[in-house]
Design a protein around this motif. Structure first.
Motif, short mmCIF file in Angstrom:
data_model
loop_
_atom_site.label_atom_id
_atom_site.label_comp_id
_atom_site.label_asym_id
_atom_site.label_seq_id
_atom_site.Cartn_x
_atom_site.Cartn_y
_atom_site.Cartn_z
N LEU A 124 1.04 -1.15 -0.05
CA LEU A 124 0.10 -0.45 -0.14
C LEU A 124 0.96 1.05 -0.02
N ILE A 125 2.03 0.91 0.94
CA ILE A 125 2.75 2.70 0.97
C ILE A 125 3.65 2.78 -0.65
N GLU A 126 3.52 1.75 -1.03
CA GLU A 126 4.82 2.18 -2.30
C GLU A 126 3.84 2.47 -3.40
N ARG A 127 2.15 1.67 -3.10
CA ARG A 127 1.56 2.28 -5.25
C ARG A 127 1.26 3.57 -4.13
N ALA A 128 0.63 3.89 -3.02
CA ALA A 128 0.14 5.10 -2.48
C ALA A 128 1.20 6.45 -3.26
N ARG A 129 2.41 6.08 -2.60
CA ARG A 129 3.52 7.06 -3.21
C ARG A 129 3.70 7.02 -4.73
N GLN A 130 3.78 5.83 -5.27
CA GLN A 130 3.54 5.99 -6.66
C GLN A 130 2.72 7.36 -7.39
N SER A 131 1.79 7.59 -6.41
CA SER A 131 0.42 8.80 -6.43
C SER A 131 0.32 9.57 -6.57
N GLY A 132 1.56 9.28 -5.47
CA GLY A 132 1.88 11.20 -4.73
C GLY A 132 1.51 11.22 -2.98
N PHE A 133 1.31 10.21 -2.80
CA PHE A 133 0.66 9.53 -1.22
C PHE A 133 1.67 9.77 -0.23
N ASP A 134 1.72 10.11 0.66
CA ASP A 134 2.91 9.58 1.63
C ASP A 134 2.77 9.38 3.39
N HIS A 135 2.21 7.03 3.24
CA HIS A 135 1.52 6.86 4.63
C HIS A 135 2.53 7.01 5.73
N LYS A 136 2.24 7.74 6.29
CA LYS A 136 3.08 8.90 7.66
C LYS A 136 2.87 7.68 8.48
N PHE A 137 2.00 7.60 8.43
CA PHE A 137 1.44 6.40 9.72
C PHE A 137 1.49 5.20 9.90
N VAL A 138 1.10 4.68 8.63
CA VAL A 138 1.85 3.43 8.38
C VAL A 138 3.10 2.73 7.90
N LYS A 139 3.87 3.58 7.65
CA LYS A 139 5.48 4.21 7.43
C LYS A 139 5.70 3.49 9.19
N LEU A 140 5.38 4.10 9.51
CA LEU A 140 5.36 4.60 10.85
C LEU A 140 5.76 2.64 12.09
N ALA A 141 4.58 2.48 11.82
CA ALA A 141 4.25 1.15 12.57
C ALA A 141 5.32 0.43 11.79
N ARG A 142 5.41 0.75 10.31
CA ARG A 142 6.47 -0.83 10.21
C ARG A 142 7.48 -0.39 10.75
N GLU A 143 7.84 0.63 11.07
CA GLU A 143 9.59 1.15 11.19
C GLU A 143 9.32 1.05 13.17
N ILE A 144 8.56 1.26 14.04
CA ILE A 144 8.48 0.64 15.26
C ILE A 144 8.30 -0.87 15.84
N ASN A 145 7.24 -1.60 14.52
CA ASN A 145 7.57 -3.12 15.00
C ASN A 145 8.76 -3.53 14.12
N ASN A 146 9.34 -2.94 13.40
CA ASN A 146 11.15 -3.39 12.60
C ASN A 146 12.40 -3.68 14.04
N SER A 147 11.32 -2.11 14.98
CA SER A 147 12.59 -1.73 15.72
C SER A 147 12.35 -2.99 17.32
N MET A 148 11.83 -3.89 17.46
CA MET A 148 11.68 -4.57 18.58
C MET A 148 12.73 -5.12 18.54
N PRO A 149 13.27 -6.49 17.70
CA PRO A 149 14.05 -7.17 17.58
C PRO A 149 14.99 -6.40 18.58
N ALA A 150 15.72 -5.51 17.96
CA ALA A 150 16.44 -4.23 18.06
C ALA A 150 16.28 -4.27 19.91
#
Ligand code: SAJ
Length: 432
Positions: free
Chosen positions: A276-302
């Motif tokens: 969703l993030i990538e397709r919306a980006r191609q149409s000019g929309f930045d999914h800041k919230f969805v991206k942040l959620a991914r960053e938070i979840n990806n930070s959990m191993p560290a």
């Protein structure tokens, strides 16, 4: 509008991709309908296994079906020739840089292109972002010289298989189905109703249908990110998040519990939001919230490794050269699936910090350094529980004291914290 719809009949169906989605589907169709069903998978080994009625996936219902069903399968694509309905059930992963990898969908479309004839229908069950059917699949199929919506049609019915689920399976999970041709949507929906007892909801077009599955799993990812951020916050506030979630869960409406952990794995939840993030980006929309959620979840191993370092410091130890046991490689309890598993970054970070690392997962003995729970406990000073496999739930103070393991980092909050701490074990969960 398409004229073949009036007399479009489904006599032959081919399922392309016989994995955890395609194989249960093919079995269900062969058992519950009178159409001719064939299965195609490019993996010759998998085809051999299935021909020997060996189920290559963790799916009890499918393993049961496989004992009795009879339908042709092959690793040669010619088997799909002459299908009235081609059903694509191939993976939609992300690459190392989290960019969507639609290669399996594209190559499956090219395979179908070789056999596609006027009056046939192509169904995509793979999870895809809004736009894939019309922007990726359609142009490939129209290389035939035929026109989608006139000579053939494309339908989308996003899969909803939940690996390891004993209750929900291909026969009883509600489905959404859509295309740009209402007549074809109805016909294919009725076909799915012939073997699925749950609701089959007819959607108005392809994009809204593609969007349903993407938001279902993005919803789950952002909610897990919410509790993962709370875990970090409540760890510094000294509040037990699990107790708080338990309390909030008795609200009979408008609250849905999710649980913190050492990370979000699997082929769905941590993957679908990127489409969703990538397709919306191609149409000019930045999914800041969805991206942040991914960053938070990806930070959990560290974050989990930091919790380990904090506990080791209390023993004047560092991770370097300390015997650390990583329990669990699979992304989910009691399944053997390592895709996007947080155990992979956990293993990588521990190696980068020169831990004396031991690994045990009963579903991945070939990737383990130990062959049993007892062996890894015997070889560890501290353990991280990264997967809540049932086998690990028996870990209690007597077992840890027996093998002299004073530190437990519970990445799935699945052990008995009070029992362990009452006997002097240094226990730290995630927000718990
Ligand atoms: N996880 C958390 N906290 C939670 C729930 C899950 O950290 O509260 C982690 C799990 O440990 C795992 C990852 O997230 O690493 C994914 O877990 P999952 O339970 O969502 O399991 P999946 O990946 O098998 O998700 C499937 C999905 N089904 C389909 O896409 C058809 C998902 O939509 C379902 O919601 C999910 O099963 C389910 O409900 O079990």
């Amino acid at each position: 509008m398409l004229h073949y719809s009036e007399n479009y009949k489904i006599n032959k169906v081919s399922v392309i991709g016989l994995g955890y989605v395609g194989l249960p589907l093919a079995c269900a169709i062969s058992k519950m309908t009178d159409v001719e069903i064939v299965g195609y998978d490019m993996n010759e080994e998998k085809i051999k296994k299935i021909k020997n009625r060996i189920c290559p996936i963790d799916d009890e219902q499918c393993a049961e079906d496989l004992k009795t069903v009879n339908f042709d399968i092959s690793f040669k694509s010619e088997i799909i020739n002459g299908s009235d309905l081609y059903i694509v059930c191939v993976p939609t992963p992300v690459r190392h840089d989290y960019s969507p990898d639609l290669e399996p969908v594209e190559s499956s479309s090219r395979t179908i292109l070789k056999y596609l004839k006027k009056g046939q229908v192509v169904m995509i069950e793979s999870t895809i972002n809004p736009g894939v059917c019309e922007e990726i699949v359609k142009p490939i199929l129209e290389e035939s010289g035929m026109q989608a919506g006139v000579d053939f049609d494309i339908v989308h019915c996003p899969e909803r298989i939940n690996p390891g689920d004993k209750k929900w399976n291909v026969y009883n999970i509600p489905r959404n189905i859509g295309s740009t041709n209402p007549a074809i949507t109805k016909i294919t929906a009725d076909f799915y109703r012939s073997f699925i007892s749950a609701e089959i909801n007819e959607m108005p077009d392809l994009k809204t249908t593609e969007a349903t599955k993407i938001i279902e799993n993005t919803f789950r990812d952002i909610n897990i990110a919410f509790v993962n951020e709370l875990a970090k916050s409540f760890d510094v506030l000294g509040i037990d998040l699990l107790t708080v979630i338990k309390g909030a869960s008795n609200k009979p409406f408008a609250f849905m519990p999710h649980y913190p952990g050492c990370g979000v794995g699997g082929h769905c939840i941590p993957v679908d939001p990127y489409y969703l993030i990538e397709r919306a980006r191609q149409s000019g929309f930045d999914h800041k919230f969805v991206k942040l959620a991914r960053e938070i979840n990806n930070s959990m191993p560290a974050y989990t490794i930091n919790l380990l370092a904090n506990e080791l410091n209390k023993f004047d130890k560092a991770i370097k050269n300390t015997k650390i046991g990583l329990l669990g490689l699979s992304y989910k309890a009691n399944v053997g699936d390592i895709r996007e598993s947080p155990s992979i970054p956990l293993r990588n970070i521990l190696n980068e910090k020169f831990a004396s690392l031991e690994i045990y997962d009963p579903y991945f003995l070939e990737l383990s350094t130990c062959k049993s729970l007892e062996e890894i406990l015997e070889k560890s000073f501290a353990i991280i529980v990264a997967t809540n496999h049932t086998e690990f739930l028996k870990i209690d103070s007597s077992l840890l004291l027996k093998y002299d393991v004073p530190i437990v980092i519970d990445g799935r909050n699945c052990l008995d914290k009070s029992e362990l701490t009452s006997k002097g074990i240094h226990y730290k969960g995630i927000g718990h």
